[in-house]
Design an enzyme around this catalytic site. Structure first.
Site, PDB file in Angstrom:
ATOM      1  N   ASP A 161       0.858  -1.218   0.092  1.00  0.00           N
ATOM      2  CA  ASP A 161      -0.088   0.036  -0.079  1.00  0.00           C
ATOM      3  C   ASP A 161       0.753   1.258   0.190  1.00  0.00           C
ATOM      4  OD1 ASP A 161      -2.725   1.153   0.673  1.00  0.00           O
ATOM      5  OD2 ASP A 161      -1.536   2.116   2.014  1.00  0.00           O
ATOM      6  N   GLU A 177       0.968   5.664   0.494  1.00  0.00           N
ATOM      7  CA  GLU A 177       0.210   7.059   0.904  1.00  0.00           C
ATOM      8  C   GLU A 177       0.849   8.113   0.236  1.00  0.00           C
ATOM      9  OE1 GLU A 177      -2.412   6.997   2.543  1.00  0.00           O
ATOM     10  OE2 GLU A 177      -2.268   4.974   3.306  1.00  0.00           O
ATOM     11  N   HIS A 236      -5.062   4.611   7.471  1.00  0.00           N
ATOM     12  CA  HIS A 236      -4.691   5.214   6.255  1.00  0.00           C
ATOM     13  C   HIS A 236      -3.068   5.379   6.515  1.00  0.00           C
ATOM     14  CE1 HIS A 236      -8.282   5.917   4.159  1.00  0.00           C
ATOM     15  NE2 HIS A 236      -8.774   6.440   5.274  1.00  0.00           N
ATOM     16  N   ASP A 243      -2.471  -0.664   6.885  1.00  0.00           N
ATOM     17  CA  ASP A 243      -3.621  -0.881   6.004  1.00  0.00           C
ATOM     18  C   ASP A 243      -3.448  -2.090   5.329  1.00  0.00           C
ATOM     19  OD1 ASP A 243      -4.837   1.460   6.395  1.00  0.00           O
ATOM     20  OD2 ASP A 243      -4.569   2.635   4.656  1.00  0.00           O
TER      21      ASP A 243
END
Length: 293
Positions: free
Chosen positions: A15, A17, A162, A167
């Site tokens: 993941d 960000e 988040h 996550d």
């Protein structure tokens, strides 16, 4: 990577960000964080990695971006640039199966853009498992919009943070929960269908129904009495939920709530047991939600 280096084996759940580009800014997404967990094909974790990433231009971290993931310019001011972590990211992702929630539309393009910005060829996956379309197709819309936050709430896994590694771990748990439901649903349907067929022929319908619930709703000792260890809630048409508190084990009171035709959400786990030389697994209700009409 904690637990081992890259090598092309297994599945890389990951993941990212990023910054959130403003309208008309002409600027794309800048990576702020990368997190990954490498699993065997049986979804057993063999290694993990997480790093904050300092974007080239710290001013791209807008207020909207901070509201999204909580990462400020101060948070990443001393973090490594993507160039400094690119080798590690490459070794984790290259020639592995990539997996994650909505990665086909968001995370995968961001990885390719980040490598293009430093003039390097991006890692290439053996395949891509995007759990968003996969679960939408296979799991339906039981959890509403099928976003990670909605799925986590549906299964009682807490709020989505988040942050990349958090996550990814949540994604893994959601996938396992969904897989369990998809695996057990046909079995439960068969069991319930057979049970209903039997119960319709039985003059002791309510007694038999009570016996079924006794099997899957565990009780625990409470002094000289016993209480339910299952969390039981009443959900009103307004969607408000109230936890029901039972002072002791009372199957008559429970039977008055769970009646034929009532809508019930049940959250099960698979419990192992070993009793008098007989071992196996059984479904245990962890939480029940009774819908009021």
């Amino acid at each position: 990577m904690e637990g081992g280096r890259g090598g092309g084996e297994g599945i890389a759940f990951f993941d990212v960000e990023t910054t959130v580009p403003g309208r008309g800014s002409g600027k794309g997404h800048s990576l702020l964080e990368f997190g990954a967990i490498v699993c065997s094909r049986r979804l057993v974790e063999v290694g993990s990695y997480s790093t904050l990433i300092r974007p080239t231009d710290l001013s791209t971290i807008s207020a909207t971006s901070i509201r999204c993931n909580g990462i400020t310019a101060e948070t990443v001011a001393s973090a490594p640039s993507f160039l400094e972590v690119a080798d590690e990211v490459f070794s984790i992702l290259h020639e592995r199966v990539w997996a994650g929630h909505n990665i086909a539309r968001f995370d995968c393009p961001r990885i390719r853009e980040a490598f293009a910005e430093i003039g390097r060829d991006p890692p290439e996956p053996k395949g891509i498992i995007d759990t968003l379309p996969l679960l939408t197709q296979r799991f339906g819309r039981r959890a509403g919009d099928m976003k990670m936050a909605s799925l986590a709430s549906y299964f009682g896994l807490g709020q989505q943070k988040h942050r990349s590694l958090d996550d990814v771990r949540m994604n893994l748990e959601v996938l396992k929960y969904c897989a369990t439901v998809l695996f057990l649903a046909p079995q439960i349907y068969y069991i319930l269908t057979a049970s209903i067929a039997f119960l319709l022929k039985s003059v002791m319908f309510l007694d038999a129904l009570s016996a079924i619930w006794d099997c899957i709703i565990p009780v625990v000792a409470n002094g000289d009495a016993a209480i339910y260890s299952t969390e039981i809630y009443q959900k009103e048409p307004s969607r408000n939920m109230q936890k029901l508190v039972f002072s002791n084990y009372d199957d008559v009171e429970l039977d008055s709530l769970i009646v034929p035709g009532a809508t019930l959400d049940a959250y099960f786990c698979v419990d192992t047991y070993d009793y008098q030389l007989h071992a196996g697994i059984r479904l245990v209700a962890k939480r029940l939600v009774l819908h009021s009409k």
